[in-house]
Design a protein around this motif. Structure first.
Motif, PDB file in Angstrom:
ATOM      1  N   UNK A  52       0.847  -1.211   0.000  1.00 39.21           N
ATOM      2  CA  UNK A  52       0.000   0.000   0.000  1.00 39.21           C
ATOM      3  C   UNK A  52       0.876   1.253   0.000  1.00 39.21           C
ATOM      4  N   UNK A  53       0.415   2.251  -0.733  1.00 38.99           N
ATOM      5  CA  UNK A  53       1.168   3.508  -0.793  1.00 38.99           C
ATOM      6  C   UNK A  53       1.073   4.242   0.544  1.00 38.99           C
ATOM      7  N   UNK A  54       2.204   4.619   1.099  1.00 40.45           N
ATOM      8  CA  UNK A  54       2.228   5.408   2.339  1.00 40.45           C
ATOM      9  C   UNK A  54       3.090   6.639   2.077  1.00 40.45           C
ATOM     10  N   UNK A  55       2.482   7.821   2.183  1.00 39.39           N
ATOM     11  CA  UNK A  55       3.223   9.068   1.967  1.00 39.39           C
ATOM     12  C   UNK A  55       3.248   9.856   3.270  1.00 39.39           C
ATOM     13  N   UNK A  56       4.080  10.887   3.285  1.00 38.43           N
ATOM     14  CA  UNK A  56       4.152  11.700   4.503  1.00 38.43           C
ATOM     15  C   UNK A  56       4.541  13.125   4.161  1.00 38.43           C
ATOM     16  N   UNK A  57       4.220  14.011   5.092  1.00 35.42           N
ATOM     17  CA  UNK A  57       4.724  15.383   5.037  1.00 35.42           C
ATOM     18  C   UNK A  57       5.423  15.579   6.370  1.00 35.42           C
ATOM     19  N   UNK A  58       6.656  16.116   6.317  1.00 36.83           N
ATOM     20  CA  UNK A  58       7.489  16.128   7.529  1.00 36.83           C
ATOM     21  C   UNK A  58       8.063  17.519   7.799  1.00 36.83           C
ATOM     22  N   UNK A  59       7.214  18.470   8.150  1.00 38.85           N
ATOM     23  CA  UNK A  59       7.714  19.836   8.367  1.00 38.85           C
ATOM     24  C   UNK A  59       8.481  19.990   9.678  1.00 38.85           C
ATOM     25  N   UNK A  60       9.372  20.961   9.701  1.00 35.87           N
ATOM     26  CA  UNK A  60      10.038  21.367  10.933  1.00 35.87           C
ATOM     27  C   UNK A  60       9.330  22.626  11.429  1.00 35.87           C
ATOM     28  N   UNK A  61       8.886  22.643  12.678  1.00 40.11           N
ATOM     29  CA  UNK A  61       8.128  23.807  13.154  1.00 40.11           C
ATOM     30  C   UNK A  61       9.033  24.981  13.523  1.00 40.11           C
ATOM     31  N   UNK A  62       9.750  25.463  12.523  1.00 42.67           N
ATOM     32  CA  UNK A  62      10.660  26.594  12.743  1.00 42.67           C
ATOM     33  C   UNK A  62      10.103  27.864  12.096  1.00 42.67           C
ATOM     34  N   UNK A  63       8.889  27.800  11.575  1.00 45.41           N
ATOM     35  CA  UNK A  63       8.269  28.973  10.946  1.00 45.41           C
ATOM     36  C   UNK A  63       6.931  28.557  10.375  1.00 45.41           C
ATOM     37  N   UNK A  64       6.304  29.489   9.682  1.00 50.66           N
ATOM     38  CA  UNK A  64       5.008  29.181   9.076  1.00 50.66           C
ATOM     39  C   UNK A  64       5.197  28.494   7.731  1.00 50.66           C
ATOM     40  N   UNK A  65       4.229  27.693   7.354  1.00 43.07           N
ATOM     41  CA  UNK A  65       4.291  27.017   6.047  1.00 43.07           C
ATOM     42  C   UNK A  65       4.166  28.046   4.932  1.00 43.07           C
ATOM     43  N   UNK A  66       4.934  27.856   3.879  1.00 38.04           N
ATOM     44  CA  UNK A  66       4.785  28.725   2.717  1.00 38.04           C
ATOM     45  C   UNK A  66       4.313  27.905   1.511  1.00 38.04           C
ATOM     46  N   UNK A  67       4.184  28.565   0.388  1.00 38.52           N
ATOM     47  CA  UNK A  67       3.603  27.886  -0.781  1.00 38.52           C
ATOM     48  C   UNK A  67       4.350  26.620  -1.188  1.00 38.52           C
ATOM     49  N   UNK A  68       5.661  26.628  -1.005  1.00 35.92           N
ATOM     50  CA  UNK A  68       6.446  25.432  -1.336  1.00 35.92           C
ATOM     51  C   UNK A  68       6.033  24.244  -0.479  1.00 35.92           C
ATOM     52  N   UNK A  69       5.817  24.500   0.816  1.00 35.10           N
ATOM     53  CA  UNK A  69       5.353  23.423   1.693  1.00 35.10           C
ATOM     54  C   UNK A  69       3.963  22.944   1.289  1.00 35.10           C
ATOM     55  N   UNK A  70       3.120  23.917   0.913  1.00 39.36           N
ATOM     56  CA  UNK A  70       1.762  23.559   0.505  1.00 39.36           C
ATOM     57  C   UNK A  70       1.836  22.552  -0.639  1.00 39.36           C
ATOM     58  N   UNK A  71       2.739  22.834  -1.563  1.00 40.98           N
ATOM     59  CA  UNK A  71       2.852  21.946  -2.722  1.00 40.98           C
ATOM     60  C   UNK A  71       3.274  20.533  -2.300  1.00 40.98           C
ATOM     61  N   UNK A  72       4.311  20.437  -1.458  1.00 36.37           N
ATOM     62  CA  UNK A  72       4.785  19.120  -0.985  1.00 36.37           C
ATOM     63  C   UNK A  72       3.682  18.373  -0.256  1.00 36.37           C
ATOM     64  N   UNK A  73       3.057  19.067   0.687  1.00 35.20           N
ATOM     65  CA  UNK A  73       2.044  18.408   1.529  1.00 35.20           C
ATOM     66  C   UNK A  73       0.864  17.972   0.681  1.00 35.20           C
ATOM     67  N   UNK A  74       0.449  18.849  -0.202  1.00 29.91           N
ATOM     68  CA  UNK A  74      -0.735  18.554  -1.004  1.00 29.91           C
ATOM     69  C   UNK A  74      -0.472  17.395  -1.961  1.00 29.91           C
ATOM     70  N   UNK A  75       0.727  17.391  -2.578  1.00 31.54           N
ATOM     71  CA  UNK A  75       1.093  16.277  -3.469  1.00 31.54           C
ATOM     72  C   UNK A  75       1.080  14.947  -2.722  1.00 31.54           C
ATOM     73  N   UNK A  76       1.705  14.943  -1.552  1.00 34.35           N
ATOM     74  CA  UNK A  76       1.805  13.697  -0.775  1.00 34.35           C
ATOM     75  C   UNK A  76       0.402  13.220  -0.377  1.00 34.35           C
ATOM     76  N   UNK A  77      -0.425  14.149   0.066  1.00 31.24           N
ATOM     77  CA  UNK A  77      -1.778  13.812   0.499  1.00 31.24           C
ATOM     78  C   UNK A  77      -2.633  13.321  -0.679  1.00 31.24           C
ATOM     79  N   UNK A  78      -2.532  14.054  -1.801  1.00 32.59           N
ATOM     80  CA  UNK A  78      -3.342  13.726  -2.983  1.00 32.59           C
ATOM     81  C   UNK A  78      -2.986  12.351  -3.541  1.00 32.59           C
ATOM     82  N   UNK A  79      -1.671  12.069  -3.569  1.00 27.80           N
ATOM     83  CA  UNK A  79      -1.253  10.750  -4.073  1.00 27.80           C
ATOM     84  C   UNK A  79      -1.846   9.636  -3.219  1.00 27.80           C
ATOM     85  N   UNK A  80      -1.766   9.805  -1.887  1.00 26.56           N
ATOM     86  CA  UNK A  80      -2.308   8.774  -0.999  1.00 26.56           C
ATOM     87  C   UNK A  80      -3.818   8.649  -1.205  1.00 26.56           C
TER      88      UNK A  80
END
Ligand code: GLU
Length: 293
Positions: free
Chosen positions: A1-29
């Protein structure tokens, strides 16, 4: 089974680049009937803030992403990374390093490069691919007796990977990237990376490798800035006997000047876009348009 993840470091607020990573990982799953995990990479106690973690969770929920509970927070699992370091040490592939950053710079200067500016000004061969100083290997040559004596008298030390010895022991390794295809692992440019810092008993490289395997991640979606790190992770997987997931390193989203987004650029944080009144669909469309510019 496909298992994806988003692994941010809480050192600041999410920006558009993070949105792209998280959304891609979530959408694929979601599209492939898989699982999507969220991992908080908060080993750097000096830079991570609980309020950023709370904001990240809030932003991702606002975007409409759903993830499995409980969320893995790396600072809760330092013992796990300690066990992985012990496995590497038992194989003779890690050594204690007593150098300060100033020592490392001095050593590089003494080797003839004489850099005077910040790490960005270093000639290419002194820099690791992630933009730091490539360790010149000073402490690799210390005798066992000297190591013991210095540890015994309480000298602060990190633990570093003996990358050349490890690469020689494990031979040719490859990993797969969805865009680049089969990639021959080349950890040498990163040098003897830190496995455990002086102040934290692990490092990004060690913790991410341990956790991706432990959580059964089969597809790692992340920005192309971490492509070089994957060479190191592949070697650590071999040393630790862990499976290698598939990777998808997506191109970085760049700002109007062609520079990558940084957490300090406030204007394109998800917070700011939300405050401007954009909807989740509009934010995702913005990330998508940005990517195809
Ligand atoms: N925690 C890392 C970051 O925020 C990402 C690590 C990864 O995706 O492997 O940049």
């Amino acid at each position: 089974m496909l298992v994806t993840r988003f692994a941010p470091s809480p050192t600041g607020h999410l920006h558009l680049g993070h949105v792209w990573s998280a959304w891609q990982a979530w959408r694929r799953a979601r599209d492939e009937g898989g699982r999507f995990l969220l991992r908080i990479e908060d080993i750097d106690a000096g830079r991570c803030r609980p309020e950023y973690e709370a904001a990240i969770l809030d932003d991702l929920a606002w975007l409409g992403l759903e993830w499995e509970r409980p969320v893995l927070r790396q600072s809760d699992h330092l013992d796990r990374y300690g066990a992985a370091l012990a496995t590497i040490r038992e194989q003779g592939l890690a050594y204690p390093c007593f150098c300060t950053r100033a020592d490392i710079r001095r050593e590089i200067e003494a080797a003839g490069a004489a850099p005077h500016g910040p790490p960005d000004d270093l000639p290419g061969n002194q820099q690791d691919p992630m933009g730091g100083l490539r360790y010149p290997g000073t402490c690799r040559g210390l005798s066992a007796a000297e190591r013991q004596a210095r540890i015994g008298r309480g000298d602060a030390h990190a633990w570093r990977l003996d990358a050349a010895a490890a690469a020689a022991r494990f031979g040719a390794l490859t990993w797969r990237d969805e865009e680049a295809g089969a990639v021959a692992a080349d950890p040498a440019p990163s040098g003897d990376v830190v496995l455990a810092r002086k102040d934290v008993p692990t490092s990004y490289h060690l913790a991410v490798t341990v956790d991706d395997a432990r959580q059964g991640v089969t597809l790692v979606v992340r920005g192309a800035d971490l492509f070089a790190a994957t060479h190191v992770h592949r070697l650590l997987q071999a040393i630790l006997g862990l499976p290698a997931p598939l990777y998808c390193h997506h191109p970085l989203l760049l700002d109007a000047e062609g520079k990558r987004f940084a957490k300090r650029d406030r204007s394109l944080t998800l917070r700011a876009l939300r405050e401007e009144g954009l909807s989740p669909a509009e934010v995702i469309a913005l990330a998508e348009n940005w990517r195809s510019r």
